[in-house]
Structures are given as C-alpha cells and as structure tokens.
Design a protein around this motif. Structure first.
Motif, short mmCIF file in Angstrom:
data_model
loop_
_atom_site.label_atom_id
_atom_site.label_comp_id
_atom_site.label_asym_id
_atom_site.label_seq_id
_atom_site.Cartn_x
_atom_site.Cartn_y
_atom_site.Cartn_z
N VAL A 207 0.87 -1.17 0.00
CA VAL A 207 0.00 0.00 0.00
C VAL A 207 0.91 1.23 0.00
O VAL A 207 1.70 1.42 0.93
CB VAL A 207 -0.92 0.04 1.24
CG1 VAL A 207 -1.81 1.28 1.20
CG2 VAL A 207 -1.78 -1.22 1.31
N TYR A 208 0.82 2.03 -1.04
CA TYR A 208 1.70 3.19 -1.18
C TYR A 208 1.10 4.41 -0.48
O TYR A 208 -0.11 4.49 -0.24
CB TYR A 208 1.96 3.47 -2.66
CG TYR A 208 2.84 2.41 -3.28
CD1 TYR A 208 4.21 2.62 -3.42
CD2 TYR A 208 2.32 1.18 -3.68
CE1 TYR A 208 5.03 1.63 -3.97
CE2 TYR A 208 3.13 0.19 -4.21
CZ TYR A 208 4.49 0.43 -4.36
OH TYR A 208 5.30 -0.55 -4.88
N LEU A 209 1.96 5.36 -0.12
CA LEU A 209 1.56 6.50 0.69
C LEU A 209 1.39 7.77 -0.13
O LEU A 209 2.20 8.08 -1.00
CB LEU A 209 2.60 6.75 1.79
CG LEU A 209 2.90 5.59 2.74
CD1 LEU A 209 3.90 6.03 3.81
CD2 LEU A 209 1.62 5.07 3.39
N VAL A 210 0.31 8.50 0.18
CA VAL A 210 0.07 9.84 -0.34
C VAL A 210 0.16 10.79 0.84
O VAL A 210 -0.39 10.51 1.91
CB VAL A 210 -1.31 9.94 -1.03
CG1 VAL A 210 -1.68 11.40 -1.28
CG2 VAL A 210 -1.31 9.17 -2.34
N GLN A 211 0.82 11.92 0.65
CA GLN A 211 0.97 12.89 1.72
C GLN A 211 -0.34 13.62 1.98
O GLN A 211 -0.92 14.21 1.07
CB GLN A 211 2.05 13.92 1.36
CG GLN A 211 2.34 14.94 2.44
CD GLN A 211 3.00 14.33 3.66
OE1 GLN A 211 3.88 13.48 3.54
NE2 GLN A 211 2.61 14.76 4.83
N GLY A 212 -0.84 13.53 3.22
CA GLY A 212 -2.06 14.24 3.59
C GLY A 212 -1.77 15.65 4.04
O GLY A 212 -0.75 16.25 3.68
N GLU A 213 -2.67 16.20 4.85
CA GLU A 213 -2.50 17.54 5.41
C GLU A 213 -2.92 17.50 6.88
O GLU A 213 -3.87 16.79 7.24
CB GLU A 213 -3.37 18.57 4.67
CG GLU A 213 -3.03 18.75 3.20
CD GLU A 213 -1.76 19.55 2.96
OE1 GLU A 213 -1.15 20.01 3.96
OE2 GLU A 213 -1.36 19.72 1.79
N VAL A 214 -2.25 18.28 7.71
CA VAL A 214 -2.59 18.34 9.13
C VAL A 214 -4.04 18.77 9.32
O VAL A 214 -4.74 18.30 10.21
CB VAL A 214 -1.64 19.30 9.87
CG1 VAL A 214 -2.08 19.50 11.31
CG2 VAL A 214 -0.21 18.78 9.84
N PHE A 215 -4.53 19.67 8.44
CA PHE A 215 -5.89 20.19 8.59
C PHE A 215 -6.96 19.27 8.00
O PHE A 215 -8.15 19.56 8.09
CB PHE A 215 -6.02 21.58 7.97
CG PHE A 215 -5.58 21.67 6.52
CD1 PHE A 215 -6.41 21.22 5.50
CD2 PHE A 215 -4.34 22.19 6.20
CE1 PHE A 215 -6.01 21.30 4.18
CE2 PHE A 215 -3.93 22.28 4.87
CZ PHE A 215 -4.77 21.83 3.86
N ASN A 216 -6.54 18.14 7.43
CA ASN A 216 -7.50 17.16 6.91
C ASN A 216 -8.04 16.34 8.09
O ASN A 216 -7.88 15.13 8.17
CB ASN A 216 -6.83 16.26 5.87
CG ASN A 216 -7.76 15.25 5.25
OD1 ASN A 216 -8.97 15.44 5.18
ND2 ASN A 216 -7.19 14.15 4.79
N ILE A 217 -8.68 17.04 9.02
CA ILE A 217 -9.08 16.42 10.29
C ILE A 217 -10.37 15.61 10.14
O ILE A 217 -11.20 15.88 9.28
CB ILE A 217 -9.27 17.48 11.40
CG1 ILE A 217 -10.43 18.44 11.04
CG2 ILE A 217 -7.98 18.23 11.65
CD1 ILE A 217 -10.84 19.35 12.18
N LYS A 218 -10.50 14.63 11.03
CA LYS A 218 -11.74 13.87 11.14
C LYS A 218 -12.55 14.44 12.30
O LYS A 218 -12.07 14.50 13.43
CB LYS A 218 -11.43 12.39 11.39
CG LYS A 218 -12.67 11.50 11.41
CD LYS A 218 -12.27 10.04 11.59
CE LYS A 218 -13.48 9.13 11.56
NZ LYS A 218 -13.10 7.71 11.75
N ILE A 219 -13.77 14.87 12.02
CA ILE A 219 -14.61 15.47 13.05
C ILE A 219 -15.25 14.35 13.86
O ILE A 219 -16.18 13.69 13.40
CB ILE A 219 -15.66 16.41 12.42
CG1 ILE A 219 -14.97 17.51 11.62
CG2 ILE A 219 -16.55 17.02 13.51
CD1 ILE A 219 -15.91 18.39 10.83
#
Length: 238
Positions: A207-219
C-alpha cells in the motif's frame, strides 16, 4: 472508471448526546457531509459519487444532496451502508459491478464523510497513484511519540517515531482486487480489520503512501466541531 466513495455509515457516538449522526451536523451553513461531497464533485475524474449512510438516513441524505447541490445532484447516488466499514465499501463495489461492470482498472477513492477539509491535490494524487500502484493510503508523519501498550497499563514498546505515520483518508484501491482480497479473508482476519488498507497488508500486498495535510481532520469529538467551524470561517476570509 473512477468512483468516489464517501463513507457516512457511522452514528457518531463519540460526539456525545446529539440528535443525529455527526456527518449531518452543520459546520458553517451546511451539514458536514455536504462540505465533503462538494470537495469530490468539483473533480471531473469521477464517473459517480457513491454516498453510503445508515438506512434510516438514506432518504434524508438524498434530500440534502438535492437541496445543496442542485443540478450536480445527479452525479451522486445514495446507498445504504453495511454492518462495518469494509462491508460498506463492499456495498459500493457491488453497486458499481451491477451498474457499470467491474474490471481490473476500476478505481474507488474512499473517504470519511466527516473529513471535509481534504484538498483537490490529495484527491488528484490518490487517483494518480491509485491507478499506478493499485492501493494507496493518505497519511501524515506522526508528530507525537507513539507508545505501544499490550495490556493498557504499562508501556510495551516505543516505536521509532520517524517511521510512524497517522492514517487519514482518502484510501484508494483497484476495486476488483480489493473485493477479491476481502472475500479471501477468514472470519478471524475480518475481526481484526480497522480499515481497507489492512486488507492489503494482511495479504502481503503493498500500500503506497500519499501525503495528507494536518488540517484534513476527522470530526469526531465536540472539540473537533469548534476547530472545523474556525477552519470554515478562515476559508471564507480567503
């Protein structure tokens, strides 16, 4: 073909005593789930956006889609979710197979309905690397030290933080491969699943990795609602 799969099957028990699942709570002037759908609907790669939610909320979700998305609502189909996260994803794959057919190149971009702050770039890279590699997960590097405790009372180990990542979504997969791997799992293997990426890991697939974002939060918690409201207000100022 590429499909967006928005997972809205949760009931939001960790949000506390609320009258509706957390994905239907408003942030700004719209329900959280609508903010999330809007991030997908502006991307022209998707043949269809599939939203999966609890059975009692299917009709309400359809009404919200019609109300907020107008003409673009025709790009969205709302279905009943399954008994677990992965069964919900399987429901989306069954729908795709029945309506469009399923081949080795069919791609699904799966995303939590309560992560409304993903970016166009994250979606674009999930599609790009999903097509190339077949399975990708969106992550950010762990900023805190991760502590493992086998029994929940004392530290068992402290992994090297430089090798640790926090999982987000989207998670993107070749749908046929995911379906085949899931159906090959034993009941015991299914019991330990936390998300769809683990299906590939259990079966020895990369499974390869994509860079997310710190603000891509789960509410998830009431505090997250306050953070989300601030992020929405900040976006309006830009």
């Amino acid at each position: 073909m590429v499909f967006g799969v928005i997972l809205a099957g949760g009931i939001g028990s960790r949000m506390g005593n609320v009258e509706k699942p957390k994905q239907y709570l408003k942030v700004g002037d719209k329900p959280i789930i609508i903010h999330t759908i809007e991030k997908f609907i502006v991307h022209d790669a998707f043949a269809k956006l599939i939203v999966l939610c609890p059975k009692p909320w299917v009709e309400n979700t359809k009404k919200l889609v019609d109300k907020y998305l107008g003409e673009m609502a025709s790009q969205v189909v709302v279905l009943e979710g399954g008994s677990s996260r992965n069964e919900t994803i399987m429901n989306s794959i069954r729908y795709i197979e029945s309506e469009y057919g399923l081949d080795d190149d069919t791609l699904i971009v799966t995303h939590d309905s309560v992560r409304p702050f993903l970016t166009y770039r994250i979606i674009e890279e999930n599609i790009k690397y999903g097509i190339k590699y077949g399975a990708v997960d969106t992550v950010i590097p762990a900023t805190d030290t991760i502590v493992e405790s086998q029994g929940g009372d004392v530290i068992s180990s402290v992994p090297d933080r430089s090798k640790m990542y926090q999982g987000q979504t989207p998670q993107t997969f070749k749908a046929k491969k995911l379906k085949d791997l899931y159906e090959s799992l034993t009941d015991d293997e299914k019991e330990i699943l936390t998300d769809a990426s683990k299906i590939f890991v259990i079966k020895g697939e990369k499974v390869y990795l994509v860079q997310g974002e710190v603000f891509n939060i789960k509410i998830t918690y009431p505090y997250d609602l306050r953070v989300a409201e601030s992020l929405i207000q900040d976006q309006k100022k830009k």
